[in-house]
Enzyme design. Structure first.
Site: not given
Length: 616
Positions: A572, A516, A452, A393, A484
């Site tokens: 996560e 996410d 993200n 990520e 995400e």
């Protein structure tokens, strides 16, 4: 006229002008030449030649950007103004150029000097303008009308008759100027009033702040910022509930306000009151009364949380001349009250110091991005069964020149609150694409990188265009880039439709998209029906609470549903062997957390990926 020595000196001085693109024939934008034309540009050109300055229209275009350019202090002169116009950072009275009559009213067309304009230039321009008679301006108007701009081709027959009816043409031009001024007033009125609530906008608040307040009376006012958690209201009552609550809040404020108060709505939907008050204690009491009444709102039978409406109170000081600074402090205090579980907070010396530090960070973001102070870090993903690294990520760390390395929690919430997070979103995507291109050159396999994006960024109309522009600059297998969609911001109903289209379009580019923090925040099973996704990342809260029978059932249900829809399931926040075992039993596909890796700089991540490739 200036002497030769002065002209040589002034020729080194560049003067930037913000033009009015639609004040034909005084000043207008010509798309064929991409320049400003008309009587005022001709006047400024003659002034520049005689006094030795270099006069340049700043970023000419068809959009009127004068207010923004003045607010950002990017220009020395605001052009194409009338007596009632208001712009930030202007100093002294306007420089009158030309007067016209409209329905018995005398209209004065002017130039406005900004506070950054050189003092010598201000003196010279006033001197030159005073030497231009009304007759000179009438002739300049006629000259400017000889060639109509492309958007004014209907005036061509009128201009063709110049040799026959000069007086009639001049009268028509004056009438046209009057009509444009009335239309400008109507457009300004629309800009100053929110069409839904009927109260003023931030532009209206800025107008009152600059015109009605001064160093003598400013200390009699407080700016009170009401932070409304419309996201939570929307989740409680469904679509439309936030609009109903905002309208209720506006009506509550109107009922409690006095005629001396100015109400306004911010672009984010929060409410602001510029209130004349006896002292801070009185302002706090008034604010608490309003908040109690707001908490009485019935949201589809659900009571409001104490944090659904909080307030920040900023007592104005004599030296407070910048509305945006005052708004920032008041907003930060309202947010601080929410975090601290309080109704409201008064801006004090200690807290305002924190606000000022955050404001300084906000001002430095653009510089930090340009100078690549934001560094790419990666936290690895592993296959839930083989524990092999399969991706990472993309995370950001700000290597601030004075403050050192700042973690995301220091700047990302600030950027989200202030509507600037999209700058970092696209910057991070650019760095991730460069990382993937380098891996592709080393043939390191199918290592993927996820980036993200806030929902606000993802739902913007130009989202796909910006993503495409970045992707075109790099060569790698597009399926290795995952976007995400984060849970930090709610979007409107219209935004949902745009986001749905953006997801389909960006997936058509070969990029994958996942939710996410799924299972918390704004995501729901409804989203799985609405949006064509490639995967889900389960929220850390669900992983932390998997030990209860209910928690494990919810987690298992989400994994099973995701797999039934053909989605990849990531988890996560995995930190223990016990969590790993449960997630493997539930058939989760990919794991991420401190159990496997901490975030590492991009160069270290590349080294580890390459070493593992060599070992294989």
């Amino acid at each position: 006229m200036k002497n030769e020595a002065d002209s040589v000196e002034n020729s080194k001085t560049v003067i930037y002008v913000a033009g009015n693109p639609s004040l034909y024939p005084l000043e207008y934008y010509d798309p064929e030449t991409e320049t400003y034309q008309g009587a005022i540009p001709a006047f400024l050109e003659q002034f520049a030649q005689e006094y030795g300055y270099t006069v340049t229209y700043y970023q000419p275009g068809p959009t009127d950007r004068r207010a923004d350019l003045a607010a950002n202090q990017q220009v020395d002169l605001i052009s194409g103004c009338t007596e009632g116009d208001s712009f930030a950072h202007t100093s002294g009275g306007g420089i009158p150029l030309f007067q016209a009559e409209d329905s018995g009213e005398t209209i004065s067309y002017q130039l406005r000097l900004t506070r950054v304009a050189p003092a010598s230039f201000q003196k010279d321009l006033r001197e030159f303008a005073e030497g231009q008679s009304q007759e000179v301006w009438s002739g300049a108007l006629l000259t400017a009308a000889e060639e109509s701009p492309p958007s004014q081709t209907w005036l061509a027959p009128l201009a063709a008759g110049l040799g026959i009816a000069v007086c009639l043409l001049l009268a028509a031009l004056l009438l046209l100027l009057g009509r444009r001024r009335r239309k400008g007033r109507q457009a300004q009125a629309a800009r100053l009033t929110d069409p839904v609530t009927g109260i003023g906008t931030e532009a209206r608040l800025a107008q009152v702040f600059s015109h009605s307040l001064n160093e003598h009376n400013r200390i009699l006012f407080c700016l009170i910022y009401f932070r409304l958690d419309l996201d939570h209201i929307g989740r409680l009552g469904g679509y439309g509930a936030e609009k109903d609550f905002r309208q209720f809040a506006v009506q509550t404020l109107q009922a409690q306000a006095t005629p001396a108060d100015t109400l306004a709505q911010t672009a984010s939907g929060d409410l602001v009151v510029l209130k004349m008050t006896e002292d801070v204690k009185t302002a706090r009491s008034w604010t608490q009364t309003v908040l109690r009444k707001l908490k009485e709102y019935d949201c589809a039978g659900h009571p409001l949380n104490p944090q659904d409406a909080t307030a920040g109170i900023y007592p104005l000081k004599a030296e407070d001349r910048q509305l945006d600074t005052v708004l920032f402090h008041a907003r930060q205090c309202a947010l601080a009250a929410r975090r601290e579980g309080k109704e409201c907070r008064v801006c004090g010396a200690e807290h305002c110091k924190i606000c000022q530090e955050e404001r300084q960070l906000l001002l430095e973001v653009s510089r930090g991005l340009e100078q690549q102070e934001f560094q790419l870090y990666l936290q690895f993903f592993v296959d839930a069964h083989s524990f092999q690294i399969v991706g990472g990520e993309a995370l950001s760390r700000w290597n601030h020149p004075q403050l050192g390395v700042l973690s995301p929690g220091r700047f990302i919430p600030l950027l989200e609150r202030e509507g600037r997070v999209s700058l970092l979103d696209f910057y991070s995507m650019e760095r991730a694409c460069a990382f993937l291109e380098e891996l592709a050159g080393r043939q390191t396999g199918n290592f993927f990188v996820s980036c993200n994006f806030s929902r606000q960024t993802f739902s913007s109309p130009d989202f796909v265009k910006q993503c495409s522009a970045i992707l075109e600059r790099y060569a790698f297998d597009r399926k290795l880039l995952i976007l995400e969609v984060t849970e930090t911001q709610r979007v409107s109903k219209e935004g949902h439709a745009q986001m749905q289209q953006n997801i389909m379009d960006v997936r058509a580019l070969g990029v994958r998209v996942i939710f996410d923090d799924f299972g918390m925040g704004f995501s729901s099973f409804h989203d799985l029906q609405e949006y064509p996704m490639d995967g889900l990342k389960l929220d850390k809260y669900l992983v932390d609470h998997m030990w209860t029978p209910r928690g494990k059932a919810i987690l298992g249900g989400l994994v099973q549903t995701g797999h039934a829809l053909g989605l990849t399931i990531l988890a996560e926040g995995v930190e223990s062997d016990q969590q790993v075992e449960v997630l493997r039993q539930l058939h989760c596909d990919v794991l991420q957390g401190y159990r496997f890796s901490v975030p590492v700089p991009a160069d270290e991540a590349k080294r580890q990926i390459w070493d593992r490739k060599q070992a294989d």
